[in-house]
Motif scaffolding. Structure first.
Motif, PDB file in Angstrom:
ATOM      1  N   LEU A 209       0.824  -1.207   0.000  1.00  0.00           N
ATOM      2  CA  LEU A 209       0.000   0.000   0.000  1.00  0.00           C
ATOM      3  C   LEU A 209       0.859   1.258   0.000  1.00  0.00           C
ATOM      4  O   LEU A 209       0.434   2.317  -0.454  1.00  0.00           O
ATOM      5  N   ILE A 232      -7.198   0.075   2.669  1.00  0.00           N
ATOM      6  CA  ILE A 232      -7.250  -0.262   1.242  1.00  0.00           C
ATOM      7  C   ILE A 232      -8.423   0.442   0.576  1.00  0.00           C
ATOM      8  O   ILE A 232      -8.291   1.038  -0.508  1.00  0.00           O
ATOM      9  N   GLN A 274      -5.105  -9.751   1.015  1.00  0.00           N
ATOM     10  CA  GLN A 274      -5.138  -8.293   1.015  1.00  0.00           C
ATOM     11  C   GLN A 274      -4.017  -7.678   0.183  1.00  0.00           C
ATOM     12  O   GLN A 274      -4.150  -6.547  -0.277  1.00  0.00           O
ATOM     13  N   VAL A 278      -4.843  -4.817  -2.431  1.00  0.00           N
ATOM     14  CA  VAL A 278      -4.112  -3.555  -2.603  1.00  0.00           C
ATOM     15  C   VAL A 278      -3.771  -3.347  -4.068  1.00  0.00           C
ATOM     16  O   VAL A 278      -3.964  -2.264  -4.631  1.00  0.00           O
ATOM     17  N   LYS A 281      -6.752  -2.347  -6.122  1.00  0.00           N
ATOM     18  CA  LYS A 281      -7.263  -1.007  -5.855  1.00  0.00           C
ATOM     19  C   LYS A 281      -6.291   0.087  -6.307  1.00  0.00           C
ATOM     20  O   LYS A 281      -6.693   1.081  -6.911  1.00  0.00           O
TER      21      LYS A 281
END
Length: 343
Positions: A209, A232, A274, A278, A281
């Motif tokens: 991220l 996120i 996740q 990330v 996104k």
């Protein structure tokens, strides 16, 4: 007296090695420029026989070099650098007329979409550009040191024997070593030894991220995942003008290697959970991977190949050592890099 002293020393070393082996430690070298430089020199010497790996820790941790050698008939050269951009090393290869082999690049959109960093790959490449042809004595000294250290658990991960004795043999803690590095820079990660892979997954997602993420050791996995998911959801893709310029530069470097008879292939390696969230996104495929893949001759995304998509990363970012061989064989097939197509 000399013989007695040597016998005592040998007994001490043997006791140390047995104690470390009982706690699960294996010989492992620390990351260093010397190791990287030795492989970079091989890339030139091997010519068309070289299969040069460029990227970050995914390229180091996911690929099994022995399987790659067996399945392709080429000689793997591991130049990936953990936590670093692929651009500096690719640029060095493109500028070197001696590089005529196959280059496999672990593509990361962040390496192109964010401002360039003077990371470890940049440092290694800069040092090599300035002092690549160091004396044979310097290289021999490094080789002898690495060969010694890789045969003794007392030096595992760059530690010193006295530290290994106090903290790893006499200390009460169990085995904390779950990653090892060989002289050829082959990295293996045994997640069965990882004390808490889910916390590592949070760290990986935070790194992906690009934001600091604070947590307490007593925080539950559910709380950590929920907090990360909120971060996120609040994130946005970066503006694409920097990515577009860097992508054109990367494609031009690949074309330069292709023009002298080499081959450059780009691949997106697996990620899960996740870390994948990330990536989806921050760097949606439509704005980043898809246009880049259309600009280069060979580009493979793991999500487009069922045999690659089937692999799960225990820390959401890297494969376990038990999956390296099978994944490497599947990747060779996906890239059409089998022996019948090797140059």
């Amino acid at each position: 007296m000399l013989g007695g002293g040597l016998a005592m020393f040998a007994a001490f070393v043997l006791t140390m090695e047995c104690g470390l082996a009982a706690r699960g430690y294996v010989p492992s070298l620390a990351e260093s420029y010397g190791l990287w430089q030795a492989q970079r020199l091989r890339a030139d010497r091997l010519g068309r026989r070289a299969l040069i790996l460029v990227g970050n820790s995914r390229m180091q941790n996911d690929i099994d070099l022995a399987t790659l050698r067996r399945d392709t008939g080429l000689e793997p050269v591991q130049l990936a650098v953990g936590g670093a951009s692929f651009l500096p090393v690719l640029e060095g290869l493109a500028d070197d007329p001696g590089i005529t082999g196959t280059v496999l690049v672990n593509f990361e959109a962040s390496a192109l979409a964010l401002p360039a960093q003077e990371d470890l790959a940049y440092d290694y490449q800069t040092q090599y550009s300035r002092h690549g042809n160091t004396t044979d004595f310097f290289r021999a000294e490094n080789w002898l040191s690495d060969e010694l250290h890789y045969r003794l658990r007392s030096y595992a991960d760059g530690t010193r024997p006295i530290t290994a004795l106090m903290r790893r043999v006499l200390g009460r803690q169990g085995s904390l070593q779950f990653e090892s590095r060989a002289p050829d820079r082959q990295v293996r990660v045994d997640f069965a030894r990882n004390p808490n892979p889910r916390h590592f997954a949070i760290i990986q997602a935070s790194h992906e991220l690009g934001l600091p993420f604070k947590y307490g050791l007593g925080d539950s996995d559910g709380y950590l995942r929920a907090s990360m998911q909120r971060a996120i959801d609040a994130s946005q893709p970066p503006e694409t003008s920097l990515f577009q310029a860097a992508a054109r530069h990367a494609a031009a470097m690949a074309a330069a290697i292709d023009a002298r008879g080499g081959r450059v292939m780009f691949v997106v390696l697996p990620r899960s959970g996740q870390v994948q969230a990330v990536d989806d996104k921050r760097y949606p495929r439509r704005g980043f991977w898809d246009p880049f893949a259309a600009s280069v001759p060979v580009a493979v995304h793991f999500a487009d190949v069922p045999a690659l998509q089937a692999f799960v990363c225990p820390d959401d970012s890297h494969l376990d050592e038990r999956d390296q061989g099978r994944f490497t064989s599947a990747l060779v097939t996906a890239l059409n890099l089998g022996k019948t197509t090797a140059p």
